[in-house]
Design a protein around this motif. Structure first.
Motif, PDB file in Angstrom:
ATOM      1  N   GLU A 215     -33.943  21.642  42.192  1.00 21.00           N
ATOM      2  CA  GLU A 215     -34.192  22.913  43.081  1.00 21.00           C
ATOM      3  C   GLU A 215     -32.831  23.371  43.276  1.00 21.00           C
ATOM      4  OE1 GLU A 215     -36.751  21.164  46.597  1.00 21.00           O
ATOM      5  OE2 GLU A 215     -35.330  19.621  45.946  1.00 21.00           O
ATOM      6  N   GLU A 216     -32.530  24.514  42.452  1.00 25.12           N
ATOM      7  CA  GLU A 216     -31.254  25.072  42.550  1.00 25.12           C
ATOM      8  C   GLU A 216     -31.206  26.227  43.921  1.00 25.12           C
ATOM      9  OE1 GLU A 216     -30.442  27.001  38.940  1.00 25.12           O
ATOM     10  OE2 GLU A 216     -30.076  25.180  37.805  1.00 25.12           O
ATOM     11  N   GLU A 217     -30.127  26.408  44.535  1.00 21.93           N
ATOM     12  CA  GLU A 217     -29.997  27.088  45.499  1.00 21.93           C
ATOM     13  C   GLU A 217     -30.413  28.609  45.112  1.00 21.93           C
ATOM     14  OE1 GLU A 217     -28.832  27.654  48.802  1.00 21.93           O
ATOM     15  OE2 GLU A 217     -29.914  25.691  48.656  1.00 21.93           O
ATOM     16  N   GLU A 218     -30.967  29.354  45.750  1.00 22.94           N
ATOM     17  CA  GLU A 218     -31.175  30.818  45.297  1.00 22.94           C
ATOM     18  C   GLU A 218     -29.941  31.682  45.556  1.00 22.94           C
ATOM     19  OE1 GLU A 218     -34.516  33.031  46.940  1.00 22.94           O
ATOM     20  OE2 GLU A 218     -35.523  32.141  45.247  1.00 22.94           O
ATOM     21  N   THR A 219     -29.557  32.323  44.732  1.00 25.87           N
ATOM     22  CA  THR A 219     -28.186  33.110  45.016  1.00 25.87           C
ATOM     23  C   THR A 219     -28.790  34.611  45.850  1.00 25.87           C
ATOM     24  OG1 THR A 219     -28.794  34.307  42.701  1.00 25.87           O
ATOM     25  CG2 THR A 219     -27.210  32.315  42.853  1.00 25.87           C
ATOM     26  N   GLN A 222     -30.390  36.787  43.136  1.00 28.81           N
ATOM     27  CA  GLN A 222     -31.729  36.405  42.921  1.00 28.81           C
ATOM     28  C   GLN A 222     -32.753  36.636  44.105  1.00 28.81           C
ATOM     29  OE1 GLN A 222     -31.130  32.351  42.302  1.00 28.81           O
ATOM     30  NE2 GLN A 222     -31.678  32.490  39.997  1.00 28.81           N
ATOM     31  N   LYS A 223     -32.188  36.540  45.230  1.00 29.64           N
ATOM     32  CA  LYS A 223     -32.844  37.008  46.436  1.00 29.64           C
ATOM     33  C   LYS A 223     -33.317  38.672  46.582  1.00 29.64           C
ATOM     34  CE  LYS A 223     -31.737  33.438  49.523  1.00 29.64           C
ATOM     35  NZ  LYS A 223     -30.612  32.886  50.620  1.00 29.64           N
ATOM     36  N   LYS A 226     -35.765  39.415  44.055  1.00 29.96           N
ATOM     37  CA  LYS A 226     -37.011  39.225  44.454  1.00 29.96           C
ATOM     38  C   LYS A 226     -37.676  40.121  45.247  1.00 29.96           C
ATOM     39  CE  LYS A 226     -37.073  34.276  43.224  1.00 29.96           C
ATOM     40  NZ  LYS A 226     -36.911  33.211  43.714  1.00 29.96           N
ATOM     41  N   ASN A 432     -39.923  33.290  39.682  1.00 26.74           N
ATOM     42  CA  ASN A 432     -38.748  33.630  39.013  1.00 26.74           C
ATOM     43  C   ASN A 432     -38.755  35.017  38.055  1.00 26.74           C
ATOM     44  OD1 ASN A 432     -36.993  33.936  36.630  1.00 26.74           O
ATOM     45  ND2 ASN A 432     -36.580  31.829  36.482  1.00 26.74           N
TER      46      ASN A 432
END
Ligand SMILES: Nc1ncnc2c1ncn2[C@@H]1O[C@H](COP(=O)(O)OP(=O)(O)OP(=O)(O)O)[C@@H](O)[C@H]1O
Length: 824
Positions: A215-219, A222-223, A226, A432
């Motif tokens: 579970e990688e932290e969402e940067t 990336q947020k 999305k 993703n």
């Protein structure tokens, strides 16, 4: 590590109680009183779930749908389409060979004189294959053992959940490499059978290529992406219908739902149906067994009721990753559509291609397909196109978006009109953007009901610890579990086809009734296995991950993982074959030292009260181990006999083929050559890419927004290239007469199926006109080349472009994967 504490079940019992919510609590405190609760236990049957519903069950915390009547999907359509010709004649069944072997052994034991067992040549390789297959992924890397926290001699509770906090990567690569070898070997063996399909129909690749476990932290980046990619939450209706009756569905659909016993929509159904009726693109995710199939089938049926019936047209395409899943989806959809005139086409590998071609010519409203066979039809079935597909649905979409399917998927997406509606579903649905972008979604609405890591609420997860130096005990542990505790309705997952097959022989020799399900079987055998298990003719289904996704077989009480799968997503899907639709279920996983990371994830994502550590006494394991060892010779003999029988059938088939060829030579050579979408090499490359992504998820291929377009003919077979070139030459000869025919055809082009607003008010022609004008203006505004406009559009990402309405011309721009992401 109190969080990772798991309670222990002593396996010195013949049966295991199925734990109700309260019992879970009680048992937690009574763990050490091993036999105190025997009275409460079901006799001989593992989970005491009678199939009755938990009266308090609801699909979601707020109260979703309750389980309806039992209804099994069937294989009627698939059976009707099973190929009749070119198939090897059925030979001896494995069960027959095993039964004979058992009889011989029995007779030998009782001292009777029996016919001597025909001397079979047992290859030395067979023996090592046998050992390898069963311990294929069990070889750990000693180096990877550093940092183990539990006491090596401790047979009881590992308070840290086998030291589940330990980071364990080492050894996995070895295991996977070995697994790959096994898979390859078994593929070679099966290569002679059905080789005709080998290039285009390998949807059910069993080597894993699932998504990353970490579970990688969402940067922030990336947020932002999305946010720009998905429709804002305000776009989704907030009111959720409590019953299907209040969803403004048409009578024939409601009758279909009532017939299969669905009264209340599950949460994913309640959320999806109104949005899908509006024609929006959707990325839907909800836990396994939560009713995703009906969530996309119901709105599609509803919309098709309003289709124009002037010309038969295939308007909906549902893609599934495996044949069995497609067959199941077809059966479910047909049942729901019982009271409509909607027609269906099943387009999957392993079934008669010719029969499908004939069916496709009738242009069924809904096509349910696996990618390989669909592409085969696109390339080789005259007049078949996806030109009129209005709705494209992908079940198990995260699986389909993996590299292994990449080329096929791109081809299919390209063949569908850009103005289509696209819906993607999975229990482990990815959000993703890099993975979704190749689907050219149009500002999709994200409907994520459960966490992507969630497992079913009423699932009990047990783990049996397999120590580093006891890896060879796995078969004995499995047999102890299946002979003493979990005796019926059990599906057991193996990492390789060879392991599943060999365990089938061992089970058979031990008198345990089982069926196998993996890619080395013919389609006929695969369906037969599923039927035998579904109809309770056998108690155990020994499967590879071919069966891990989507299959909905009623009353599976227990899932056993002979090995932990390669990643957590596959684990979720495997254990999701039980505890479906609000029922109870149990998953038992044999977890070795190399599985700590996944074990930790499973524990982390589960309700701690439902996670247990099962301990099987060593003397029991030793007993079963001796039995397995005693069967080694028998297994080898059965395998040798099988091999011989197979070679014989193969030779017979070749002879029939040659005779056929001589007899119908002229006709056969006059047939147009078949075009394959991918050569074996290309297919292998795709599989390798998929595997490499599995080993290192960071290697996942991301579709570069600015990737240069390929040469039009690049990668095509010579035949296909020639065909295209010829057709282009023909095309140049088109005169005005042909043009007028084209325009006449255009006039006959079927209308798109109308989108339906939840209250069915959106179809008013006047409203439509107004809306379209607004959308067009909006798109034009954005297409305005003024610097300000471009900058604003870029800033908002592609999302800002999508106003909701779809003008066909504008769609072309909207669906371009290049839009919006270059600057983010
Ligand atoms: N509204 C409903 N009421 C009662 N039962 C339902 C309802 N919807 C679906 N079911 C039942 O729930 C079970 C699971 O449904 P389905 O196979 O669609 O799940 P899924 O979410 O697609 O699971 P998976 O992720 O494993 O593919 C099926 O047996 C189905 O008949």
């Amino acid at each position: 590590m109190s969080n990772d504490f798991v309670m222990t079940i002593d396996d010195d019992d013949e049966s295991v109680p199925f734990l109700d919510e309260e019992e879970l609590e009680q048992e937690e405190t009574a763990v050490t009183k091993k036999k105190g609760k025997k009275g409460k236990k079901a006799s001989g049957v593992a989970p005491k779930d009678t199939g009755d519903l938990d009266p308090n069950f609801s699909f979601d915390a707020e109260g979703g749908g309750h389980m309806g009547a039992h209804h099994d999907w069937d294989f009627t359509a698939a059976r009707a389409a099973l190929r009749a010709q070119d198939e090897m004649q059925p030979g001896l069944s494995l069960d027959d060979i095993i039964a004979r072997k058992r009889a011989q052994v029995k007779a030998k034991k009782s001292g009777k004189i029996v016919e001597p067992i025909e001397e079979k040549e047992v290859n030395e390789d067979d023996e090592s294959e046998f050992q390898e297959a069963l311990s294929s992924d069990e070889e750990g890397d000693d180096n990877g053992m550093e940092g183990i926290t539990f006491d090596e001699d401790d047979e009881d509770v590992a308070e840290d959940g086998f030291g589940a906090g330990r980071d364990e990567d080492a050894g996995l690569e070895d295991a996977e490499a070995e697994e790959a070898e096994l898979e390859d070997a078994s593929e070679e063996e099966s290569g002679s059978e059905g080789s005709e399909e080998s290039e285009s129909e390998e949807e059910e690749e069993e080597e894993e290529s699932e998504s990353e476990d970490d579970e990688e932290e969402e940067t922030e980046f990336q947020k932002e992406r999305k946010k720009a990619y998905f429709a804002p939450e305000s776009d989704t209706p907030t009111e959720v219908a409590e019953t299907f009756a209040t969803m403004n569905l048409s009578r024939p659909i409601l009758k279909g739902l009532a017939q299969v016993g669905f009264v209340q929509p599950t949460q994913i159904q309640a959320r999806t149906i109104p949005v899908a009726l509006m024609g929006k693109d959707i990325c839907g995710g909800a836990v396994t067994g939560s009713g995703k199939t009906a969530a996309f089938v119901v709105p599609v049926l509803e919309r098709l009721l309003y289709r124009s019936r002037q010309t038969a047209t295939s308007r909906v395409l549902i893609l599934c990753p495996t044949r069995e899943l497609a067959i199941q989806c077809h059966s479910v959809a047909q049942k729901l559509a019982s009271f409509t005139d909607i027609t269906f086409g099943l387009c999957v590998g392993g079934l008669s291609r010719n029969a499908q071609e004939i069916q496709l010519r009738t242009r069924p409203d809904i096509l349910i397909a696996t990618p390989g066979r669909l592409i085969d039809h696109i390339l080789n079935s005259r007049s078949f196109t996806l030109d009129h597909i209005d709705i494209l649905i992908m079940d198990e979409a995260d699986r389909m978006l993996e590299d292994g399917f990449s080329a096929e998927l791109t081809e299919i997406v390209k063949a569908c009109p850009q103005s289509r509606q696209t819906m993607l579903f999975s229990a482990t649905m990815t959000d993703n953007v890099d993975e979704l972008i190749r689907m050219s979604l149009n500002r999709p609405v994200r409907l994520q009901i459960d966490s992507t890591n969630a497992t079913a609420a009423r699932l009990v997860q047990e783990f049996v610890r397999i120590r580093q130096h006891r890896e060879e005990d796995r078969p004995a542990v499995l047999l102890a579990l299946c002979s003493r505790t979990f005796k019926r309705r059990v599906i057991i997952f193996f990492r390789s086809k060879a392991a599943a097959h060999q365990m089938k022989i061992i089970f058979g020799l031990m008198g345990l009734r089982s069926a196998e399900l993996h890619g080395n079987l013919t389609q006929e055998q695969r369906l037969a296995s599923l039927e035998e298990f579904r109809d309770e003719k056998v108690e155990f289904l020994l499967a590879t991950d071919l069966a891990s996704r989507g299959l909905d077989i009623k009353g599976i009480d227990t899932v056993i993982n002979f090995n932990m799968p390669q990643n957590y997503a596959i684990y979720q899907h495997r254990v999701g074959r039980t505890a479906r639709a609000g029922r109870m279920g149990r998953a038992v996983t044999l977890a070795g030292e190399n599985d700590r990371k996944l074990l930790k994830m499973a524990i982390k994502n589960a309700d701690k009260r439902t996670v247990k550590n099962r301990v099987i006494p060593q003397d029991v394991i030793t007993r079963y181990r001796e039995r397995v060892e005693g069967l080694t010779e028998g297994v080898k003999e059965v395998m040798a006999e099988e091999k011989e029988d197979k070679a014989l059938r193969q030779a017979e088939m070749e002879m029939r083929k040659s005779a056929n060829l001589l007899k119908h030579e002229d006709e056969i050579y006059s047939r147009p050559a078949k075009t394959w979408f991918q050569t074996s090499d290309e297919k292998k490359q795709a599989a390798d890419a998929s595997k490499s992504a599995l080993n290192d998820p960071k290697k996942r291929k991301v579709v570069e927004p600015d990737a240069p377009k390929r040469d039009r003919f690049a990668g095509m077979s010579r035949q296909k290239r020639r065909r295209l070139q010829l057709s282009e030459e023909d095309h140049q000869d088109i005169n005005s007469h042909a043009k007028s025919i084209k325009s006449a055809k255009n006039a006959l082009k079927p209308n798109k199926i109308p989108k339906l607003a939840p209250e069915k008010t959106a179809t008013k022609p006047q409203d439509k006109k107004k809306k379209k004008k607004k959308d067009v203006d909006f798109s034009r505004d954005l297409a305005d080349a003024s610097k300000q406009g471009v900058a604003a559009a870029k800033k908002l990402g592609s999302g800002s472009k999508f106003g909701g309405g779809k003008d066909k011309k504008d769609d072309k721009k909207e669906r371009s994967p290049n839009v919006g992401f270059t600057t983010l």
